[in-house]
Design an enzyme around this catalytic site. Structure first.
Site, PDB file in Angstrom:
ATOM      1  N   GLY A 457     -36.089  -1.669   7.684  1.00 58.34           N
ATOM      2  CA  GLY A 457     -35.864  -0.581   6.732  1.00 58.34           C
ATOM      3  C   GLY A 457     -35.767   0.750   7.436  1.00 58.34           C
ATOM      4  N   GLY A 459     -37.332   4.898   7.350  1.00 56.28           N
ATOM      5  CA  GLY A 459     -38.320   5.838   6.821  1.00 56.28           C
ATOM      6  C   GLY A 459     -37.749   7.231   6.788  1.00 56.28           C
ATOM      7  N   SER A 460     -38.628   8.219   6.734  1.00 59.77           N
ATOM      8  CA  SER A 460     -38.138   9.585   6.577  1.00 59.77           C
ATOM      9  C   SER A 460     -37.466  10.099   7.835  1.00 59.77           C
ATOM     10  CB  SER A 460     -39.297  10.498   6.206  1.00 59.77           C
ATOM     11  OG  SER A 460     -40.245  10.495   7.250  1.00 59.77           O
ATOM     12  N   PHE A 461     -37.692   9.478   8.964  1.00 61.13           N
ATOM     13  CA  PHE A 461     -37.057  10.044  10.153  1.00 61.13           C
ATOM     14  C   PHE A 461     -36.349   9.017  11.018  1.00 61.13           C
ATOM     15  CE2 PHE A 461     -39.822   9.305  13.932  1.00 61.13           C
ATOM     16  CZ  PHE A 461     -40.804   8.569  13.302  1.00 61.13           C
ATOM     17  N   GLY A 462     -36.184   7.776  10.553  1.00 59.48           N
ATOM     18  CA  GLY A 462     -35.453   6.822  11.372  1.00 59.48           C
ATOM     19  C   GLY A 462     -35.637   5.405  10.875  1.00 59.48           C
ATOM     20  N   VAL A 464     -37.017   1.399  10.862  1.00 60.90           N
ATOM     21  CA  VAL A 464     -38.306   0.739  11.039  1.00 60.90           C
ATOM     22  C   VAL A 464     -38.057  -0.707  11.470  1.00 60.90           C
ATOM     23  CG1 VAL A 464     -40.497   0.135   9.937  1.00 60.90           C
ATOM     24  CG2 VAL A 464     -39.277   2.193   9.212  1.00 60.90           C
ATOM     25  N   LYS A 478     -41.639   2.552  13.966  1.00 58.75           N
ATOM     26  CA  LYS A 478     -40.762   3.533  13.352  1.00 58.75           C
ATOM     27  C   LYS A 478     -40.134   4.353  14.477  1.00 58.75           C
ATOM     28  CE  LYS A 478     -41.933   6.763   9.850  1.00 58.75           C
ATOM     29  NZ  LYS A 478     -42.879   7.037   8.776  1.00 58.75           N
ATOM     30  N   ASP A 596     -45.187  13.600  -0.555  1.00 63.18           N
ATOM     31  CA  ASP A 596     -44.117  12.670  -0.908  1.00 63.18           C
ATOM     32  C   ASP A 596     -44.702  11.345  -1.423  1.00 63.18           C
ATOM     33  OD1 ASP A 596     -41.505  11.966  -1.349  1.00 63.18           O
ATOM     34  OD2 ASP A 596     -41.081  11.405   0.733  1.00 63.18           O
TER      35      ASP A 596
END
Ligand code: NAG
Ligand code: NAG
Ligand code: NAG
Ligand code: NAG
Ligand code: NAG
Ligand code: NAG
Ligand code: NAG
Ligand code: NAG
Ligand code: NAG
Ligand code: NAG
Ligand code: NAG
Length: 778
Positions: A457, A459-462, A464, A478, A596
């Site tokens: 998947g 995440g907020s910065f790249g 996983v 991550k 968040d």
């Protein structure tokens, strides 16, 4: 004390109304009695040491233990109670709206199992019976009973008074006729003919006072036989189980039924109000506003339950046709007072003969207790009532005195011991403590050079990746998206953008690393390590085998084996996540605001423990004003969005949305047609706007996720309770929302309510088993 300042046209209008609206006793009470098995509890609005303030307290008749029920910003105006429950009614100064809170008072002691059950147009009257509470709503005085599914009151009835028994409701129609509804056949259908000025209900009987207040007529099971030759002068009535008491205009109380007579020590005392429930009768003494009770053995030792209470509901002084009750001056906010009933016709002689030592700071005002109203007849009583009704319809201006007590504070009386902060890894020990620094090479090895096959998947910065450490531990890795960042840029503008997004990513990386390395809680995803080599930014977490809460909750159809197919499990997951967030707010130093919270950031591990993840945009202090608004549409606190003022309450809002998702099964933003029975509209809709009106109208069942049938009435109660908590979490103003600690306390109660049931039903020695499904409830 002028009779009224109604102007002439009003006066004429009122007279017309009065012809058809004989006076009733005060529509609200400030003392209420609850009985359940062996426990008798007397609740009242008690003046607090702070002038003009009063609070809702309850006292156990047996132990004399006293409990406090905090109000919201507006203090309670009236209370009602039945066997095992208590309601507090709030009416703002302008009487535009009303809210009502409800608590269960279980037999085995006090438990603050609280809900808001009403928020809407102002109430004109509030009455409770042994099992239910009913009100007359708004200017139309429409009767409404809460949680009483099989009670049918015909539409279009405008009642001037309502009285509630155990299995029946009686109303007085505009012209004095009494009608009763319900399944108590000794009462319903046996209403006396004629016109009445008052109606009251006990457990299994009801009484009416004749139009002139001189005759009492009672009917139903164990109704007293009142000598028709007896002439009374009834001001109000209090009925219990086979007990009937009337308050007369000279302040004395006359009772029928065994053990219902006031004790000798109270003989000749004058009262301003009386209440009954079961075998208990309580009254407010005119001389010092003490609450004294009798009828039940528990009161024999000491009849005084409260030394002083608010003797009536505060209302604007201008609405008091017969002036303000002497001695109540300091009890209400400015411009308000407690209206004196016009029906009292006391000679000042009789009150002077009573001891008057117990007079408070306003002693001079308490020259006489009750007015001599020689020339003022019934009409003025009617006028006072009507003035009040008219007042309800008019909005008066008043400077609001804010009484800010947070009602939910007590949900969490025994907070879990905070973890010792000294045990936590701190920034300075970064890489040296529990957080390990990984080499890039080792990460390449376990992920097969970050192969697509390992990717699970983003995440907020790249992206996983899932991998297994040499020791066998499964981890989620991550990795910041370095390739996009490294791509050459065509223009200066792009270059700027690239720099900016790189900075953002760098910031997110450091933010998450810094935050996670110093926190450690079973409901926060554990950071195992990081890697900061050759421009790579990598974080290594414990692997969460069961993915996100969002995926499980919104997968359709729901997998039957999913833990989200039981309410008990949903509530446990909610509690897990709430504890994680509470830790961030209350125990991390400095406090951390996640910013968040959403169902995709709540992860589930192999044994279905929920953990909060993704701290990329978290901030450590509420002082980051002006920072870029972060968050996700549908979860973002509108107050934060508008004012850019970040507080922990923003996370509370977002968590409230998650709770609504759990209760309703709808996504934070969804299309209306997804709702069963929707008209096929495809307008995107917010779960808050969709669900909260139903929750506030006490119709939680309408919006509850239908994929999960409630196992029992207890479970339904628990889910409804959580829905109320969710509605409080998504209040528009942060200050009106509970803290996460309070939310945790509430969820603990709800989970316990479900778990109690499991434990009591499971075989001895047996573990937890599925909740049994009761066919029907409520
Ligand atoms: C009421 O009865 C229950 C058990 O029936 C008992 O546990 C409780 O202590 C009793 N409460 C009082 C106040 O006597
Ligand atoms: C209300 O009850 C609390 C105990 O819960 C007590 O501390 C407080 O003094 C009471 N308030 C009044 C006005 O008696
Ligand atoms: C009840 O009140 C409503 C609104 O005030 C009015 O429309 C209705 O006609 C009234 N019904 C009766 C039976 O008086
Ligand atoms: C009336 O209804 C209640 C439930 O609302 C029930 O518990 C009670 O037994 C019924 N009483 C009679 C006499 O049917
Ligand atoms: C009320 O009047 C009706 C019809 O006039 C009669 O049938 C009924 O028995 C009366 N009820 C009582 C309680 O007297
Ligand atoms: C009521 O008074 C009348 C006459 O005063 C008398 O005949 C009658 O017996 C009295 N009734 C009762 C129940 O006392
Ligand atoms: C109060 O009034 C009732 C009748 O209305 C009378 O019987 C009683 O004696 C009066 N009590 C006092 C103290 O005046
Ligand atoms: C009775 O209870 C009240 C309220 O708790 C208290 O103020 C009073 O002192 C008690 N009286 C006696 C005689 O114990
Ligand atoms: C209130 O007045 C009653 C009756 O005069 C008296 O017995 C009681 O002690 C007083 N209560 C207090 C708290 O002073
Ligand atoms: C008070 O009562 C006495 C007799 O008990 C009477 O003479 C006097 O006029 C009364 N005073 C008032 C103000 O009613
Ligand atoms: C003054 C006030 O709060 N009025 C509100 C009362 O409630 C209705 C809806 O129930 C609102 O529309 C009013 O704004």
């Amino acid at each position: 004390m002028s009779p009224s300042n109604a102007t002439e046209p009003f006066f004429f209008l009122l007279l017309l109304v009065l012809l058809c609206l004989p006076a009733a006793a005060s529509p609200f009470s400030t003392v209420a009695i609850s009985q359940s098995s062996n426990v008798t509890i007397v609740c009242a609005l008690v003046p607090s040491p702070v002038a003009y303030r009063y609070e809702l307290n309850c006292t156990s008749a047996c132990t004399r233990e006293q409990r406090w029920y905090p109000a919201g910003r507006t203090p309670y105006a009236a209370v009602a109670a039945g066997n095992g429950f208590l309601c507090g009614l709030t009416l703002p100064a302008d009487r535009s709206n009303a809210t009502m809170r409800w608590w269960a008072l279980p037999a085995h002691g006090y438990e603050d199992y609280e809900k808001q059950i009403y928020r809407g147009p102002s109430l004109a009257a509030l009455a409770s019976g042994d099992t239910h509470v009913c009100a007359l709503i708004g200017g139309s005085r429409r009767p409404h009973c809460w949680r009483w599914g099989d009670m049918v009151i015909p539409e279009g009835l405008n009642l001037s008074e309502i009285a509630v028994g155990r299995d029946f409701v009686c109303g007085r129609l505009g012209c004095g006729a009494i009608r009763c509804f319900g399944n108590d056949t000794a009462v319903v259908g046996r209403e006396p003919n004629g016109s009445f000025s008052m109606v009251a209900a006990g457990t299994r009987h009801a009484c009416g006072a004749s139009s002139d207040g001189r005759q009492l007529t009672c009917w139903g099971e164990e109704a007293p036989q009142v000598d028709s030759n007896l002439t009374l002068d009834i001001v109000s009535m209090a009925l219990g189980e086979s007990k009937t008491c009337v308050l007369q205009s000279n302040g004395t109380v006359l009772c029928w039924g065994e053990g219902s007579r006031p004790p000798d020590s109270l003989a000749g005392e004058q009262f301003v109000a009386i209440q009954g429930r079961g075998d208990a009768i309580c009254g407010i003494l005119a001389i010092n506003f003490s609450v004294v009770c009798w009828g039940n053995e528990l009161f024999r030792r000491n009849h005084t339950i409260y030394r002083s209470v608010l003797p009536g509901t505060c209302s604007p002084i201008s609405s008091c046709g017969c002036g303000v009750l002497p001695g109540s001056g300091t009890m209400c906010p400015s411009d308000e007072g407690i209206c004196q009933s016009c029906k009292f016709q006391l000679s000042s002689n009789s009150s002077n003969s009573s001891p008057s030592s117990q007079q408070a700071s306003s002693g001079s005002k308490r020259r006489t207790l009750l007015l001599v109203l020689g020339t003022v007849g019934l009409g003025l009583g009617l006028l006072a009532l009507s003035s009040f009704l008219v007042y309800l319809a008019l909005k008066s201006q008043r400077s609001g005195r804010v009484h800010r007590t947070v009602w939910w504070r007590r949900w969490r009386q025994h907070p879990a011991a905070p973890p010792s902060l000294a045990e936590l890894p701190l920034d300075s020990r970064l890489g040296g403590g529990t957080v390990e620094e990984f080499s890039l090479q080792s990460l390449y090895e376990i992920t097969d050079n970050f192969a697509e096959a390992h990717k699970i998947g983003s995440g907020s910065f790249g992206a996983v990746y899932r991998a297994t450490l040499p020791g066998g531990r499964e981890v989620a890795i991550k990795r910041a998206d370095v390739h996009a960042a490294a791509a050459p840029s065509a223009s200066r503008r792009h270059e700027q953008l690239r720099r900016w997004s790189e900075e953002q990513r760098e910031r997110a990386f450091h933010s998450e690393l810094a935050l996670l390395s110093r926190i450690n809680h079973r409901n926060l995803v554990l950071l195992l390590g990081f890697c900061r080599e050759r421009g790579e930014r990598v974080l290594v977490y414990e692997y969460m085998a069961n993915g996100t809460l969002h995926d499980h909750l919104h997968r359709r159809p729901m997998v039957p084996s999913s833990p989200l197919s039981s309410w008990a499990a949903r509530l446990r997951l909610a509690l897990d996540a709430a504890r994680g967030i509470e830790y961030l707010h209350a125990y991390a130093v400095p406090a951390i605001i996640h910013r968040d919270i959403k169902s995709t950031n709540i992860l589930l591990d192999g044994v279905w423990t929920a953990k909060v993840a993704d701290f990329g945009v978290s901030l450590t202090s509420p002082d980051n004003e002006g920072s870029v608004a972060a968050g996700t549409v549908g979860y973002m606190d509108p107050e934060y969005y508008r004012l850019r003022r970040l507080t922990e309450k923003s996370d509370v809002y977002s968590f409230g949305v998650v709770l609504l998702e759990l209760v309703t099964g709808f996504k934070a933003i969804h299309r209306a047609q997804e709702v069963e029975g929707g008209e096929g509209s495809t307008t995107p809709r917010n779960v808050v706007e969709m669900a909260v009106p139903y929750i506030e109208a006490d119709d939680v069942a309408v919006v509850m996720d239908r994929r999960v049938p409630p196992a029992s009435a207890e479970e339904l109660e628990a889910v409804a309770y959580v829905a109320y908590v969710a509605a409080e979490c998504v209040r528009a103003e942060g200050q009106d929302r509970p803290t996460m600690g309070e939310v945790v306390g509430a969820l603990e109660r709800a989970v316990a309510a479900c778990a109690d049931r499991v434990e009591s039903r499971s075989e001895p020695g047996g573990g937890r088993r599925a909740l049994s499904r009761a066919p029907s409830f409520m």
